[in-house]
Design a protein around this motif. Structure first.
Motif, PDB file in Angstrom:
ATOM      1  N   ALA B 137       0.818  -1.206   0.000  1.00 54.16           N
ATOM      2  CA  ALA B 137       0.000   0.000   0.000  1.00 54.16           C
ATOM      3  C   ALA B 137       0.859   1.265   0.000  1.00 54.16           C
ATOM      4  CB  ALA B 137      -0.908   0.005   1.231  1.00 54.16           C
ATOM      5  N   ASP B 138       2.082   1.143   0.506  1.00 54.90           N
ATOM      6  CA  ASP B 138       2.956   2.305   0.531  1.00 54.90           C
ATOM      7  C   ASP B 138       3.966   2.275  -0.621  1.00 54.90           C
ATOM      8  OD1 ASP B 138       2.042   3.213   3.284  1.00 54.90           O
ATOM      9  OD2 ASP B 138       2.767   1.183   3.719  1.00 54.90           O
ATOM     10  N   GLY B 139       3.734   1.416  -1.531  1.00 53.51           N
ATOM     11  CA  GLY B 139       4.629   1.350  -2.684  1.00 53.51           C
ATOM     12  C   GLY B 139       5.863   0.502  -2.453  1.00 53.51           C
ATOM     13  N   VAL B 140       5.828  -0.301  -1.404  1.00 46.20           N
ATOM     14  CA  VAL B 140       6.972  -1.160  -1.113  1.00 46.20           C
ATOM     15  C   VAL B 140       6.726  -2.528  -1.737  1.00 46.20           C
ATOM     16  CG1 VAL B 140       8.277  -2.291   0.713  1.00 46.20           C
ATOM     17  CG2 VAL B 140       7.485   0.058   1.024  1.00 46.20           C
ATOM     18  N   THR B 141       7.690  -3.008  -2.471  1.00 41.92           N
ATOM     19  CA  THR B 141       7.567  -4.346  -3.053  1.00 41.92           C
ATOM     20  C   THR B 141       8.812  -5.141  -2.702  1.00 41.92           C
ATOM     21  OG1 THR B 141       8.550  -3.531  -5.092  1.00 41.92           O
ATOM     22  CG2 THR B 141       6.150  -3.600  -5.005  1.00 41.92           C
ATOM     23  N   SER B 142       8.805  -6.397  -3.019  1.00 40.45           N
ATOM     24  CA  SER B 142       9.973  -7.218  -2.719  1.00 40.45           C
ATOM     25  C   SER B 142      11.152  -6.760  -3.572  1.00 40.45           C
ATOM     26  CB  SER B 142       9.653  -8.684  -2.955  1.00 40.45           C
ATOM     27  OG  SER B 142       9.292  -8.876  -4.295  1.00 40.45           O
ATOM     28  N   GLU B 143      12.319  -7.123  -3.116  1.00 39.30           N
ATOM     29  CA  GLU B 143      13.557  -6.788  -3.813  1.00 39.30           C
ATOM     30  C   GLU B 143      13.870  -5.295  -3.746  1.00 39.30           C
ATOM     31  OE1 GLU B 143      15.200  -9.013  -6.733  1.00 39.30           O
ATOM     32  OE2 GLU B 143      14.616 -10.565  -5.300  1.00 39.30           O
ATOM     33  N   MET B 144      13.412  -4.674  -2.695  1.00 41.63           N
ATOM     34  CA  MET B 144      13.827  -3.306  -2.443  1.00 41.63           C
ATOM     35  C   MET B 144      14.873  -3.319  -1.346  1.00 41.63           C
ATOM     36  SD  MET B 144      10.456  -0.932  -2.509  1.00 41.63           S
ATOM     37  CE  MET B 144      10.201   0.201  -3.847  1.00 41.63           C
ATOM     38  N   GLY B 145      15.723  -2.324  -1.325  1.00 38.11           N
ATOM     39  CA  GLY B 145      16.780  -2.274  -0.324  1.00 38.11           C
ATOM     40  C   GLY B 145      16.332  -1.568   0.942  1.00 38.11           C
ATOM     41  N   VAL B 146      16.873  -1.999   2.058  1.00 43.47           N
ATOM     42  CA  VAL B 146      16.556  -1.360   3.324  1.00 43.47           C
ATOM     43  C   VAL B 146      17.863  -0.942   3.999  1.00 43.47           C
ATOM     44  CG1 VAL B 146      15.452  -1.643   5.578  1.00 43.47           C
ATOM     45  CG2 VAL B 146      14.505  -2.796   3.575  1.00 43.47           C
ATOM     46  N   PHE B 147      17.941   0.293   4.431  1.00 38.91           N
ATOM     47  CA  PHE B 147      19.128   0.748   5.164  1.00 38.91           C
ATOM     48  C   PHE B 147      18.710   1.816   6.167  1.00 38.91           C
ATOM     49  CE2 PHE B 147      19.777   4.873   3.051  1.00 38.91           C
ATOM     50  CZ  PHE B 147      18.978   4.727   1.912  1.00 38.91           C
ATOM     51  N   ASP B 148      19.611   2.140   7.074  1.00 37.35           N
ATOM     52  CA  ASP B 148      19.326   3.261   7.973  1.00 37.35           C
ATOM     53  C   ASP B 148      20.497   4.243   7.931  1.00 37.35           C
ATOM     54  OD1 ASP B 148      21.287   2.229   9.551  1.00 37.35           O
ATOM     55  OD2 ASP B 148      20.013   1.813  11.290  1.00 37.35           O
ATOM     56  N   SER B 149      20.489   5.160   8.845  1.00 37.75           N
ATOM     57  CA  SER B 149      21.475   6.228   8.772  1.00 37.75           C
ATOM     58  C   SER B 149      22.907   5.707   8.854  1.00 37.75           C
ATOM     59  CB  SER B 149      21.230   7.235   9.890  1.00 37.75           C
ATOM     60  OG  SER B 149      21.258   6.566  11.124  1.00 37.75           O
ATOM     61  N   LYS B 150      23.088   4.493   9.395  1.00 39.26           N
ATOM     62  CA  LYS B 150      24.449   3.973   9.537  1.00 39.26           C
ATOM     63  C   LYS B 150      24.876   3.130   8.345  1.00 39.26           C
ATOM     64  CE  LYS B 150      24.258   3.825  14.550  1.00 39.26           C
ATOM     65  NZ  LYS B 150      23.616   2.968  15.557  1.00 39.26           N
ATOM     66  N   GLY B 151      23.941   2.408   7.776  1.00 39.88           N
ATOM     67  CA  GLY B 151      24.336   1.578   6.650  1.00 39.88           C
ATOM     68  C   GLY B 151      23.260   0.604   6.229  1.00 39.88           C
ATOM     69  N   VAL B 152      23.672  -0.370   5.406  1.00 41.21           N
ATOM     70  CA  VAL B 152      22.731  -1.316   4.818  1.00 41.21           C
ATOM     71  C   VAL B 152      22.182  -2.266   5.877  1.00 41.21           C
ATOM     72  CG1 VAL B 152      22.567  -3.277   3.249  1.00 41.21           C
ATOM     73  CG2 VAL B 152      23.783  -1.228   2.554  1.00 41.21           C
ATOM     74  N   ILE B 153      20.887  -2.542   5.779  1.00 44.00           N
ATOM     75  CA  ILE B 153      20.262  -3.499   6.686  1.00 44.00           C
ATOM     76  C   ILE B 153      19.935  -4.794   5.950  1.00 44.00           C
ATOM     77  CG2 ILE B 153      18.190  -3.976   8.033  1.00 44.00           C
ATOM     78  CD1 ILE B 153      18.216  -0.953   8.735  1.00 44.00           C
ATOM     79  N   GLY B 154      19.272  -4.670   4.816  1.00 40.97           N
ATOM     80  CA  GLY B 154      18.934  -5.895   4.100  1.00 40.97           C
ATOM     81  C   GLY B 154      18.064  -5.608   2.885  1.00 40.97           C
ATOM     82  N   ILE B 155      17.374  -6.644   2.451  1.00 44.84           N
ATOM     83  CA  ILE B 155      16.553  -6.541   1.256  1.00 44.84           C
ATOM     84  C   ILE B 155      15.150  -7.014   1.593  1.00 44.84           C
ATOM     85  CG2 ILE B 155      16.205  -7.485  -1.069  1.00 44.84           C
ATOM     86  CD1 ILE B 155      19.298  -7.823  -1.134  1.00 44.84           C
ATOM     87  N   ILE B 156      14.136  -6.355   1.037  1.00 42.61           N
ATOM     88  CA  ILE B 156      12.771  -6.782   1.297  1.00 42.61           C
ATOM     89  C   ILE B 156      12.512  -8.101   0.588  1.00 42.61           C
ATOM     90  CG2 ILE B 156      10.355  -6.221   0.914  1.00 42.61           C
ATOM     91  CD1 ILE B 156      10.990  -3.415   1.683  1.00 42.61           C
TER      92      ILE B 156
END
Lengths: 166, 283
Positions: B137-156
């Motif tokens: 609903a928020d435009g998030v689909t699989s195979e998107m990247g996830v990170f925060d202010s420090k660095g990479v977290i993972g992949i959806i």
């Protein structure tokens, strides 16, 4: 001497019972009460020692208290009256009066006797009602009680005096 | 002495008077509810007043230690303020940098950014997962990247309507293409399932020039992450099992134990690139 004390004890019981069983139960308008038992103290002869007066006063007050369910209040007030009685009396009699003078209308005129009685009654009532209210935050009830009780008691004192034998 | 004794004897009725009054008063206070209540209440009031006065004095003498305590507190607070100011400055700078990079990335490669909060997180398994509160609903689909202010977290990994499952670096199936910043070789980042602080670049080519302490970042080849999102720092270098590559242990920037807000990055051109790649594969 013994007869004098026997009569005194008889009077003591008489006044105490009269006060405890009759007059203490009357509270006119919720303020005025007759304290006729004080006549016992006022009538004691002039030369009665202060210590004797104090003991008579205390015991008399205590007896009235015991019947009236007010332990200590009458005792305290009557003790104060007994303590001051002699000095008050001295102001209303002449130097020439006899030592064994028994205060009364016939011995020290109406004026003197009335003054003596009123002042004694005022002293007693002020102490009594102060102890009864146990506070100086209610001056009006205190004043009314003291004034009305004094007036009422004086009425009975006058009546008594009219009927006493010379 | 004689005069005093005489005086006492002459006024003995005073003592009797006081004793009798004392007895009367005791009787009054002891046996009359109203009077005793009044008496003891006023006594208590008096006692309260005395105690109040004493405690005031006591407080006055305690002012010195109180002052010292306040001074100490002030010093520690000043230290804290300074530290927080420094942190704020740091964060502001970082945010500005990130905004710039985001804008650049957006313009240049068509990456879409989104934010989300972590609602569930596991650390202890070999295959850990994170749940975030944004979904299809928020435009998030699989195979998107996830990170925060420090660095990479993972992949959806999977996206439902309102939630998404993230395959973090701390999952043995995770496989993200990374490179050493400023270097020339790239490798995939894999986790060995042991320590949540470290992951491994498993197949760094032999010609790569790097050393301990170099920063590892996304390579951008996988088209999930833009180029240059920080991942970690090289901590230990060793040879791979077959001796053909380097195997580098990477100390991850992200503290997976305290995740909160995360960014999600998606690539508009992702599908196109994938299609193209699959065409090549199919040939």
């Amino acid at each position: 001497m013994t007869t004098v004390y026997l009569i005194r004890i008889r009077n003591f019981i008489l006044f105490a019972m009269l006060q405890a069983l009759v007059f203490s139960r009357i509270h006119l308008f919720g303020y005025a009460t007759v304290y006729i038992y004080l006549l016992f103290l006022l009538k004691l002869p002039r030369h009665t020692s202060c210590n004797e007066l104090l003991i008579w006063g205390f015991l008399l007050g205590l007896t009235v208290d015991m019947f009236g369910n007010t332990p200590g209040i009458n005792a305290a007030a009557a003790t104060v009256l007994a303590f001051t009685r002699n000095s008050v009396l001295e102001n209303f009699i002449h130097k020439g009066n006899p030592d064994n003078l028994k205060p009364g209308v016939h011995t020290i005129s109406w004026g003197g006797y009335m003054g003596y009685t009123i002042i004694c009654m005022l002293i007693f009532n002020v102490v009594l009602y102060l102890l009864d209210l146990f506070s100086i935050n209610y001056p009006l009830p205190l004043l009314i009680s003291v004034a009305s009780s004094t007036v009422l008691t004086m009425l009975f004192v006058v009546v008594t005096e009219c009927f006493t034998r010379k | 002495m004689q005069t005093i004794l005489n005086f006492l004897v002459r006024h003995n009725h005073w003592f009797l008077f006081i004793i009798l009054e004392g007895i009367s008063f005791m009787l009054i206070v002891r046996f009359n509810n109203y009077q005793s209540a009044t008496f003891f209440t006023s006594t208590n009031g008096m006692a309260g007043g005395v105690y109040n006065f004493l405690s005031d004095i006591d407080n006055y003498f305690g002012l010195r230690s109180e002052n010292e305590q306040l001074l100490e507190q002030n010093v520690s607070l000043i230290g804290e303020v300074t530290e927080l100011k420094a942190q704020l400055k740091d964060l502001q700078a970082r945010e500005a940098m990130m905004r710039d990079s985001v804008v650049c990335a957006n313009i240049s490669t068509g990456f879409i950014f989104n934010t989300a909060s972590v609602v569930n997180n596991s650390l202890n398994a070999v295959n850990n997962f994170i749940v975030i509160d944004k979904g299809v609903a928020d435009g998030v689909t699989s195979e998107m990247g996830v990170f925060d202010s420090k660095g990479v977290i993972g992949i959806i990994y999977l996206a439902s309507n309102n939630y998404s499952l993230v395959l973090p670096l701390l999952n043995s199936k995770s496989n993200i293409s990374c490179r050493v910043r400023g270097g020339n070789g790239f490798s995939s980042l894999q986790w060995d399932g042991a320590d949540v602080r470290y992951s491994y670049l498993v197949d760094l080519p032999r010609h790569t020039v790097f050393e301990r302490g170099d920063t590892v970042e996304t390579s951008g080849f996988s088209s999930i992450f833009p180029k240059g999102v920080p991942v970690g720092r090289i901590d230990k270098i060793e040879d791979s099992v077959d001796g053909m590559f380097y195997r580098a242990r990477v100390e991850l920037f992200v503290d997976f134990a305290s995740l909160n807000s995360v960014f999600i990055v998606g690539n508009d051109g992702h599908k196109e690139q994938n299609e193209l790649e699959s065409k090549i594969d199919g040939k």
